[in-house]
Write an enzyme that holds these catalytic residues in place. Structure first.
Site, PDB file in Angstrom:
ATOM      1  N   ARG A  67      34.709 -39.863 -72.678  1.00 50.47           N
ATOM      2  CA  ARG A  67      34.389 -38.437 -72.488  1.00 50.47           C
ATOM      3  C   ARG A  67      35.693 -37.672 -72.286  1.00 50.47           C
ATOM      4  O   ARG A  67      36.561 -37.715 -73.131  1.00 50.47           O
ATOM      5  CB  ARG A  67      33.426 -38.265 -71.306  1.00 50.47           C
ATOM      6  CG  ARG A  67      32.009 -38.766 -71.595  1.00 50.47           C
ATOM      7  CD  ARG A  67      31.238 -38.920 -70.336  1.00 50.47           C
ATOM      8  NE  ARG A  67      32.005 -39.737 -69.385  1.00 50.47           N
ATOM      9  CZ  ARG A  67      31.599 -40.085 -68.196  1.00 50.47           C
ATOM     10  NH1 ARG A  67      30.446 -39.680 -67.768  1.00 50.47           N
ATOM     11  NH2 ARG A  67      32.347 -40.840 -67.409  1.00 50.47           N
ATOM     12  N   SER A 104      26.344 -40.993 -64.921  1.00 53.39           N
ATOM     13  CA  SER A 104      25.315 -41.509 -64.007  1.00 53.39           C
ATOM     14  C   SER A 104      25.453 -40.822 -62.644  1.00 53.39           C
ATOM     15  O   SER A 104      24.443 -40.488 -62.015  1.00 53.39           O
ATOM     16  CB  SER A 104      25.462 -43.017 -63.848  1.00 53.39           C
ATOM     17  OG  SER A 104      25.282 -43.641 -65.085  1.00 53.39           O
ATOM     18  N   HIS A 155      24.875 -42.688 -72.530  1.00 54.70           N
ATOM     19  CA  HIS A 155      24.953 -44.122 -72.878  1.00 54.70           C
ATOM     20  C   HIS A 155      24.115 -44.421 -74.125  1.00 54.70           C
ATOM     21  O   HIS A 155      24.532 -45.171 -75.002  1.00 54.70           O
ATOM     22  CB  HIS A 155      24.378 -44.992 -71.746  1.00 54.70           C
ATOM     23  CG  HIS A 155      25.099 -44.915 -70.448  1.00 54.70           C
ATOM     24  ND1 HIS A 155      24.473 -44.555 -69.273  1.00 54.70           N
ATOM     25  CD2 HIS A 155      26.392 -45.176 -70.118  1.00 54.70           C
ATOM     26  CE1 HIS A 155      25.342 -44.602 -68.279  1.00 54.70           C
ATOM     27  NE2 HIS A 155      26.515 -44.953 -68.762  1.00 54.70           N
ATOM     28  N   LYS A 174      32.228 -48.899 -57.552  1.00 57.96           N
ATOM     29  CA  LYS A 174      31.091 -48.007 -57.257  1.00 57.96           C
ATOM     30  C   LYS A 174      30.026 -48.761 -56.468  1.00 57.96           C
ATOM     31  O   LYS A 174      29.816 -49.955 -56.700  1.00 57.96           O
ATOM     32  CB  LYS A 174      30.445 -47.526 -58.561  1.00 57.96           C
ATOM     33  CG  LYS A 174      31.362 -46.745 -59.489  1.00 57.96           C
ATOM     34  CD  LYS A 174      30.588 -46.402 -60.772  1.00 57.96           C
ATOM     35  CE  LYS A 174      31.438 -45.721 -61.827  1.00 57.96           C
ATOM     36  NZ  LYS A 174      30.793 -45.722 -63.153  1.00 57.96           N
TER      37      LYS A 174
HETATM   38  O1  PNS Z   1      29.769 -48.014 -66.581  1.00 59.59           O
HETATM   39  P1  PNS Z   1      31.055 -48.291 -65.845  1.00 59.59           P
HETATM   40  O2  PNS Z   1      30.835 -48.248 -64.338  1.00 59.59           O
HETATM   41  O3  PNS Z   1      32.191 -47.413 -66.275  1.00 59.59           O
HETATM   42  O4  PNS Z   1      31.457 -49.786 -66.225  1.00 59.59           O
HETATM   43  C1  PNS Z   1      32.618 -50.392 -65.697  1.00 59.59           C
HETATM   44  C2  PNS Z   1      32.597 -51.899 -65.916  1.00 59.59           C
HETATM   45  C3  PNS Z   1      31.318 -52.497 -65.333  1.00 59.59           C
HETATM   46  C4  PNS Z   1      32.682 -52.192 -67.403  1.00 59.59           C
HETATM   47  C5  PNS Z   1      33.849 -52.476 -65.176  1.00 59.59           C
HETATM   48  O5  PNS Z   1      33.818 -52.133 -63.828  1.00 59.59           O
HETATM   49  C6  PNS Z   1      33.966 -53.984 -65.297  1.00 59.59           C
HETATM   50  O6  PNS Z   1      34.410 -54.491 -66.315  1.00 59.59           O
HETATM   51  N1  PNS Z   1      33.506 -54.689 -64.234  1.00 59.59           N
HETATM   52  C7  PNS Z   1      33.558 -56.124 -64.161  1.00 59.59           C
HETATM   53  C8  PNS Z   1      34.785 -56.559 -63.384  1.00 59.59           C
HETATM   54  C9  PNS Z   1      36.025 -56.597 -64.274  1.00 59.59           C
HETATM   55  O7  PNS Z   1      36.044 -57.200 -65.329  1.00 59.59           O
HETATM   56  N2  PNS Z   1      37.076 -55.915 -63.816  1.00 59.59           N
HETATM   57  C10 PNS Z   1      38.338 -55.868 -64.480  1.00 59.59           C
HETATM   58  C11 PNS Z   1      38.565 -54.493 -65.025  1.00 59.59           C
HETATM   59  S1  PNS Z   1      40.285 -54.236 -65.199  1.00 59.59           S
END
Ligand code: PNS
Length: 174
Positions: A105, A143, A32, A56
């Site tokens: 990645r 992570s 990150h 998650k």
């Molecule tokens: O670091 P990550 O876990 O890959 O991040 C994922 C994240 C937090 C960016 C994604 O889960 C997210 O946008 N969460 C907020 C809910 C949302 O907007 N969901 C719609 C996605 S289609």
């Protein structure tokens, strides 16, 4: 002239390019840090947006993750961190920043990122996602991987800063 939807007529030197780097950062890793460091050289300002990933179950609370991100960003003058609960597009719609950065990645990231970007764009057409390819060193750093290594007492110095390693050790000692 720099072209970005709705800002086509603003000269590049006047338009300050800002971007949002969203993620769950549970916990933040060198992967990150590499992404926001590189983004901070491309954009005038980067906001790390700490959110929850509904897919998650986090190990660290939002406050714990926030502290680790703050520690990681303290040397960066054009990077700040904000917390958002809810949809990413809700944040983007309420903000003047419409560019989202994501790190990419291996292949499995692509499928998830593709799905997320296209769904988000349906809800918020002005949102633009910029992907930065991981550095080869961090191709397999995640992570989840650092949590797994920490759980079994493995050494993390290649993948996460010392303060993150300490927090992980503290979590798993309990
Ligand atoms: O670091 P990550 O876990 O890959 O991040 C994922 C994240 C937090 C960016 C994604 O889960 C997210 O946008 N969460 C907020 C809910 C949302 O907007 N969901 C719609 C996605 S289609």
């Amino acid at each position: 002239m720099y072209s970005l939807r709705g800002q086509e007529n603003i000269p590049r030197e006047v338009l300050r390019l800002k971007a949002i780097y969203p993620g769950s950062f549970d916990p933040i890793t060198y992967g990150h840090i590499d992404i926001f460091e590189r983004a901070s050289k491309i954009f005038d300002h980067v906001t790390i947006l700490l959110m929850n990933n509904p897919r998650k179950r986090p190990l660290f609370s939002i406050d714990e993750r926030l502290e680790m991100i703050k520690e990681s960003t303290k040397e960066f003058k054009n990077v700040d961190v904000k917390v958002h609960t809810g949809l990413l597009v809700q944040y983007v719609k309420s903000s003047s920043i419409k560019i989202v950065i994501r790190g990419l990645r291996a292949l499995e990231d692509f499928e998830y990122e593709f799905e997320m970007a296209l769904t988000n764009r349906q809800m918020c057409p002005e949102l633009e996602v910029v992907y930065l390819m991981t550095d080869l060193k961090y191709l397999f750093v995640s992570s989840s991987m650092v949590k797994e290594i920490a759980q079994f007492g493995g050494e993390l110095s290649k993948w996460a800063p010392p303060f993150v390693e300490k927090e992980l050790q503290r979590k798993f000692r309990r």
